[in-house]
Design a protein around this motif. Structure first.
Motif, short mmCIF file in Angstrom:
data_model
loop_
_atom_site.label_atom_id
_atom_site.label_comp_id
_atom_site.label_asym_id
_atom_site.label_seq_id
_atom_site.Cartn_x
_atom_site.Cartn_y
_atom_site.Cartn_z
N ILE A 98 0.84 -1.21 0.00
CA ILE A 98 0.00 0.00 0.00
C ILE A 98 0.87 1.26 0.00
O ILE A 98 0.54 2.25 -0.64
CB ILE A 98 -0.95 -0.01 1.21
N TYR A 99 1.98 1.22 0.72
CA TYR A 99 2.91 2.36 0.72
C TYR A 99 3.41 2.65 -0.69
O TYR A 99 3.37 3.80 -1.16
CB TYR A 99 4.08 2.07 1.66
N PHE A 100 3.88 1.61 -1.39
CA PHE A 100 4.40 1.83 -2.75
C PHE A 100 3.28 2.16 -3.74
O PHE A 100 3.49 2.93 -4.68
CB PHE A 100 5.18 0.60 -3.22
N GLN A 101 2.10 1.60 -3.52
CA GLN A 101 0.96 1.98 -4.35
C GLN A 101 0.67 3.47 -4.21
O GLN A 101 0.40 4.17 -5.19
CB GLN A 101 -0.27 1.17 -3.95
N HIS A 102 0.73 3.95 -2.96
CA HIS A 102 0.46 5.36 -2.69
C HIS A 102 1.48 6.26 -3.40
O HIS A 102 1.15 7.29 -3.98
CB HIS A 102 0.47 5.60 -1.18
N ARG A 103 2.74 5.85 -3.37
CA ARG A 103 3.77 6.62 -4.08
C ARG A 103 3.52 6.63 -5.57
O ARG A 103 3.67 7.68 -6.23
CB ARG A 103 5.16 6.05 -3.77
N ALA A 104 3.12 5.50 -6.13
CA ALA A 104 2.83 5.42 -7.57
C ALA A 104 1.66 6.34 -7.94
O ALA A 104 1.66 6.97 -9.01
CB ALA A 104 2.52 3.98 -7.96
N LEU A 105 0.67 6.44 -7.05
CA LEU A 105 -0.49 7.32 -7.31
C LEU A 105 -0.07 8.78 -7.41
O LEU A 105 -0.75 9.59 -8.04
CB LEU A 105 -1.52 7.15 -6.20
N HIS A 106 1.04 9.13 -6.78
CA HIS A 106 1.52 10.52 -6.82
C HIS A 106 2.44 10.78 -8.01
O HIS A 106 2.44 11.89 -8.54
CB HIS A 106 2.27 10.85 -5.52
N TYR A 107 3.19 9.78 -8.42
CA TYR A 107 4.25 10.03 -9.39
C TYR A 107 3.90 9.67 -10.83
O TYR A 107 4.58 10.11 -11.76
CB TYR A 107 5.53 9.28 -8.97
N TRP A 108 2.85 8.87 -11.05
CA TRP A 108 2.44 8.56 -12.41
C TRP A 108 1.18 9.38 -12.71
O TRP A 108 0.17 9.23 -12.06
CB TRP A 108 2.18 7.06 -12.57
N ILE A 109 1.27 10.27 -13.69
CA ILE A 109 0.23 11.27 -13.92
C ILE A 109 -1.17 10.68 -14.09
O ILE A 109 -2.13 11.19 -13.49
CB ILE A 109 0.60 12.17 -15.13
N PRO A 110 -1.38 9.63 -14.91
CA PRO A 110 -2.75 9.09 -15.02
C PRO A 110 -3.33 8.65 -13.67
O PRO A 110 -4.52 8.83 -13.42
CB PRO A 110 -2.58 7.89 -15.97
N LEU A 111 -2.47 8.08 -12.82
CA LEU A 111 -2.95 7.67 -11.49
C LEU A 111 -3.18 8.88 -10.58
O LEU A 111 -4.11 8.89 -9.77
CB LEU A 111 -1.95 6.71 -10.84
N TRP A 112 -2.33 9.89 -10.72
CA TRP A 112 -2.48 11.09 -9.91
C TRP A 112 -3.81 11.78 -10.21
O TRP A 112 -4.46 12.31 -9.31
CB TRP A 112 -1.32 12.05 -10.14
N ARG A 113 -4.24 11.79 -11.45
CA ARG A 113 -5.50 12.43 -11.80
C ARG A 113 -6.67 11.78 -11.05
O ARG A 113 -7.65 12.44 -10.70
CB ARG A 113 -5.75 12.37 -13.31
N ILE A 114 -6.55 10.47 -10.79
CA ILE A 114 -7.58 9.78 -10.01
C ILE A 114 -7.41 10.07 -8.52
O ILE A 114 -8.37 10.40 -7.81
CB ILE A 114 -7.50 8.26 -10.26
N HIS A 115 -6.17 10.00 -8.06
CA HIS A 115 -5.89 10.15 -6.62
C HIS A 115 -6.09 11.58 -6.14
O HIS A 115 -6.35 11.79 -4.95
CB HIS A 115 -4.46 9.69 -6.35
N ARG A 116 -6.00 12.55 -7.04
CA ARG A 116 -6.11 13.94 -6.58
C ARG A 116 -7.51 14.26 -6.05
O ARG A 116 -7.69 15.28 -5.38
CB ARG A 116 -5.75 14.90 -7.72
N VAL A 117 -8.50 13.41 -6.32
CA VAL A 117 -9.82 13.58 -5.70
C VAL A 117 -9.67 13.56 -4.18
O VAL A 117 -10.33 14.32 -3.47
CB VAL A 117 -10.78 12.47 -6.18
#
Length: 260
Positions: A98-117
């Motif tokens: 989950i820690y590394f998933q969270h980092r990926a959500l911040h650093y990969w733009i397509p995932l960040w667009r989802i996580h920024r909610v």
């Protein structure tokens, strides 16, 4: 195991009530008058997402863990570890993922667009801890299923992890004032509200720190730990600068946010 769903629901409701009362009695920051709009949006997201997960996934992590144990699938089912060792290893490895998933959500733009909610919430309280877009819930469920299949953790470890993930997330997102000495001791074992609040700063250097959800050790180990925000907790602006308008806290806007 037969009542796993009800156990999780009971812990979720209990944590929501407990931390909601604690926020009211011992607030860390003054809460702006947007609570009703935000809570409807935040709780609407989690309610809709959980319903969607039940429809899309015929097998959930606990059921898959039972099947993996029965058939000998996964790493932990094929190493000579006693059950307590399997339980602890399963819990720690799930949290590390989950820690590394969270980092990926911040650093990969397509995932960040989802996580920024999650990060667009301009207030930091316990409902922020469940405010994730349905696409992120689906992504997280897929990753958890894959990890359970590969690792083969005991089903009880998966249940405890899921309960912790919900309860601790509401705790470390809650607007609770802890004595500084208690916070310093507690964050050696679990992510505290003051520790995680840094992660919700509008300053992206701070937002890319303190990724842990349950255990605080990964941030220290991988050098993503920041003790306190530069502006202090009372004055640190929270959220994303591009989503400051109150309309962005409405459920419809939250659902559309990844595509804006």
């Amino acid at each position: 195991m037969e009542h796993e769903h009800w156990w999780r629901l009971a812990f979720f409701a209990g944590a929501l009530l407990l931390f909601g009362i604690a926020e009211h009695l011992f607030p860390r920051r003054r809460t702006p008058p947007q609570r009703m709009i935000r809570w409807v949006g935040n709780l609407g997201l989690v309610a809709g997402s959980l319903l969607l997960l039940r429809i899309l996934f015929p097998v959930l992590p606990v059921g898959l863990a039972l099947l993996a144990t029965e058939r000998g699938w996964g790493l932990l089912n094929n190493v000579p570890l006693p059950y307590p060792g399997q339980f602890i290893a399963g819990l720690l490895l799930l949290d590390l993922v989950i820690y590394f998933q969270h980092r990926a959500l911040h650093y990969w733009i397509p995932l960040w667009r989802i996580h920024r909610v999650h990060h667009a919430d301009t207030v930091f309280d316990l409902t922020t801890g469940v405010r994730f877009h349905p696409l992120e819930y689906i992504l997280s469920m897929g990753i958890k299923l894959l990890v359970v299949l590969v690792l083969g953790p005991p089903a009880l470890a998966v249940i405890v992890f899921e309960i912790m993930l919900n309860g601790v997330s509401m705790f470390n997102h809650s607007n609770i004032r802890l004595p500084l000495a208690a916070d310093a001791r507690l964050r050696r074992l679990v992510v505290t509200p003051d520790m995680h609040r840094v992660h919700h700063s509008t300053n992206m250097k701070e937002a890319n720190r303190n990724f842990g959800f349950n255990f605080p050790w990964w941030d220290r180990l991988f050098r993503t730990y920041q003790d306190q925000p530069a502006q202090g907790h009372e004055h640190m602006p929270i959220g994303l600068n591009i989503f400051r308008d109150a309309n962005f806290q409405k459920l419809r806007k939250l659902l559309l946010m990844p595509f804006v």
